[in-house]
Design a protein around this motif. Structure first.
Motif, PDB file in Angstrom:
ATOM      1  N   SER A  13      -5.795   5.017  -9.471  1.00 30.17           N
ATOM      2  CA  SER A  13      -5.802   6.815  -8.821  1.00 30.17           C
ATOM      3  C   SER A  13      -7.231   7.431  -8.526  1.00 30.17           C
ATOM      4  CB  SER A  13      -4.952   8.047  -8.976  1.00 30.17           C
ATOM      5  OG  SER A  13      -4.653   7.750 -10.650  1.00 30.17           O
TER       6      SER A  13
ATOM      7  N   LYS B 256      -6.148  -4.011  -8.460  1.00 33.76           N
ATOM      8  CA  LYS B 256      -5.220  -2.511  -7.945  1.00 33.76           C
ATOM      9  C   LYS B 256      -5.958  -1.763  -7.968  1.00 33.76           C
ATOM     10  CE  LYS B 256      -1.616  -5.062  -8.053  1.00 33.76           C
ATOM     11  NZ  LYS B 256      -0.677  -5.584  -7.130  1.00 33.76           N
ATOM     12  N   PHE B 257      -5.823  -0.864  -7.038  1.00 31.70           N
ATOM     13  CA  PHE B 257      -6.554   0.436  -6.643  1.00 31.70           C
ATOM     14  C   PHE B 257      -6.013   1.985  -7.769  1.00 31.70           C
ATOM     15  CE2 PHE B 257      -6.863  -2.342  -3.323  1.00 31.70           C
ATOM     16  CZ  PHE B 257      -7.806  -2.435  -3.185  1.00 31.70           C
TER      17      PHE B 257
ATOM     18  N   GLN C 152      -2.814   1.953  -0.058  1.00 33.17           N
ATOM     19  CA  GLN C 152      -1.932   2.722  -1.600  1.00 33.17           C
ATOM     20  C   GLN C 152      -1.372   3.526  -1.381  1.00 33.17           C
ATOM     21  OE1 GLN C 152      -2.238   0.115  -3.338  1.00 33.17           O
ATOM     22  NE2 GLN C 152      -1.504   1.189  -5.455  1.00 33.17           N
ATOM     23  N   GLY C 153      -0.031   3.756  -1.334  1.00 32.68           N
ATOM     24  CA  GLY C 153       0.055   5.314  -1.576  1.00 32.68           C
ATOM     25  C   GLY C 153       1.643   5.429  -0.711  1.00 32.68           C
TER      26      GLY C 153
ATOM     27  N   GLU D 135      -8.182  -6.304   1.081  1.00 31.46           N
ATOM     28  CA  GLU D 135      -7.825  -5.986  -0.327  1.00 31.46           C
ATOM     29  C   GLU D 135      -7.929  -4.134   0.912  1.00 31.46           C
ATOM     30  OE1 GLU D 135      -9.597  -8.664  -3.749  1.00 31.46           O
ATOM     31  OE2 GLU D 135     -10.726  -8.481  -2.022  1.00 31.46           O
TER      32      GLU D 135
ATOM     33  N   ARG E  40     -10.255   6.883   3.879  1.00 29.41           N
ATOM     34  CA  ARG E  40     -11.162   5.186   2.780  1.00 29.41           C
ATOM     35  C   ARG E  40     -11.044   3.763   4.169  1.00 29.41           C
ATOM     36  NH1 ARG E  40      -4.471   5.086   0.672  1.00 29.41           N
ATOM     37  NH2 ARG E  40      -5.132   7.052  -0.227  1.00 29.41           N
TER      38      ARG E  40
ATOM     39  N   LEU F 112      -9.185   6.419  -5.847  1.00 31.71           N
ATOM     40  CA  LEU F 112      -8.965   6.835  -4.412  1.00 31.71           C
ATOM     41  C   LEU F 112      -9.111   8.457  -4.549  1.00 31.71           C
ATOM     42  CD1 LEU F 112      -4.845   5.173  -4.466  1.00 31.71           C
ATOM     43  CD2 LEU F 112      -7.251   4.843  -2.680  1.00 31.71           C
TER      44      LEU F 112
ATOM     45  N   GLU G  22      -5.257  -3.174   1.902  1.00 30.36           N
ATOM     46  CA  GLU G  22      -4.283  -2.241   0.889  1.00 30.36           C
ATOM     47  C   GLU G  22      -4.627  -0.868   0.044  1.00 30.36           C
ATOM     48  OE1 GLU G  22      -2.829  -3.645  -3.691  1.00 30.36           O
ATOM     49  OE2 GLU G  22      -3.817  -5.304  -2.433  1.00 30.36           O
ATOM     50  N   LEU G  23      -6.028  -1.265   0.335  1.00 30.85           N
ATOM     51  CA  LEU G  23      -6.769   0.191  -0.585  1.00 30.85           C
ATOM     52  C   LEU G  23      -6.144   1.323   0.517  1.00 30.85           C
ATOM     53  CD1 LEU G  23      -9.122   2.237  -1.861  1.00 30.85           C
ATOM     54  CD2 LEU G  23     -10.427   0.935  -0.451  1.00 30.85           C
TER      55      LEU G  23
END
Length: 210
Positions: free
Chosen positions: A9, A6-7, A107-108, A100, A149, A12, A103-104
Motif C-alpha cells: 500500500s 507484491k505491491f 491492485q485493489g 506485473e 499507475r 501505491l 497487476e499493479l
C-alpha cells in the motif's frame, strides 16, 4: 536492482501522490518500465547545480562536493545512454514487466469494477455524464488511482526524445543539446505489445484524458 512481487500500500500511495512514478525508457531497442522517485527521472540534474553556482547560491567548494556526492541517484547527476545500465542497479529502481504492471494498475480493484469504471470514463468523454466525486469510494478517486499507475515519463535514448505528463513541472528544460523534449501525451509511441493498459479491447489510457 530491487524486485518486488507484491505491491504494498505504501508504494501505491506514493504513486498516487506522484512521489514515485512509472517511466518508460528505450535503450538499445529494448523497452524498460521503471518505478523510481519522480525527481530521479530528470535527465540532467547538473543544470540545477550549475544554476545555483552561477547565481552565487553555492560556492565552488559546495558545488564540487555536491557533484562528488552520491545522495542523488547514486551520484548519477547526468543520466545518459552510457550510464543507464548502472542506474538500473540503484536501490530505488524497480523494474517491472508487462504482466506485473497490469497487476499493479488494478491492485485493489476487481475485474468487474475496472470494466465498470471504464464505462464511466467513456460516458464522461463522449456524453459529459457526471462522475461521482465525493467520499473515499467515489468513482473520480478510483479513476485517478488507476490513472496514476500509467507512465508519467518517456525517455528514448535511441532517438533522443524526452516527454512527460507532469504538467505542472518543466522537466523538459533539463535535457541535452539536440534532444526533442516536451510536456505532451506519448501513448502513441509505445508498441501495442508493451501497452499493459490495453486489455480485451479496452484502452485505459483514456483515463488520462479526464
Amino acid at each position: 536492482m530491487k524486485k518486488i512481487e507484491k505491491f504494498k500500500s505504501e508504494l501505491l500511495d506514493n504513486i498516487f501522490e506522484y512521489i514515485q512514478c512509472i517511466s518508460i525508457f528505450v535503450h538499445k531497442k529494448n523497452i524498460y518500465y521503471l518505478i523510481d522517485y519522480k525527481e530521479n527521472f530528470i535527465l540532467n540534474m547538473k543544470l540545477y547545480l550549475d544554476f545555483d553556482f552561477k547565481n552565487g547560491n553555492i560556492t565552488l567548494e559546495q558545488y564540487q562536493d555536491e557533484m562528488n556526492s552520491c545522495y542523488y541517484r547514486n551520484g548519477i547527476w547526468q543520466l545518459t545512454k552510457d550510464n543507464f545500465e548502472s542506474y538500473l542497479q540503484s536501490d530505488s529502481v524497480i523494474e517491472l514487466k508487462k504482466d506485473e504492471l497490469k497487476e499493479l494498475m488494478f491492485q485493489g480493484f476487481t475485474s468487474a469494477e475496472a470494466v465498470r469504471l471504464y464505462s464511466v470514463v467513456e460516458n464522461k468523454l463522449s456524453y459529459n455524464d457526471p462522475i461521482s466525486d465525493s467520499g473515499q469510494q467515489s468513482d473520480f478517486l478510483k479513476i485517478n488511482q488507476i490513472s496514476s499507475r500509467l507512465p508519467l515519463f518517456y525517455v528514448n535514448f535511441d532517438t533522443e526524445v524526452y516527454l512527460h505528463m507532469d504538467w505542472d513541472r518543466c522537466h523538459e528544460d533539463y535535457v541535452y543539446d539536440g534532444w526533442f523534449s516536451k510536456a505532451m501525451d506519448f501513448g502513441y509511441l509505445i508498441p501495442d505489445e508493451f501497452c499493459y493498459w490495453k486489455i480485451e479491447g479496452r484502452d485505459y489510457w483514456k483515463f488520462i484524458q479526464l
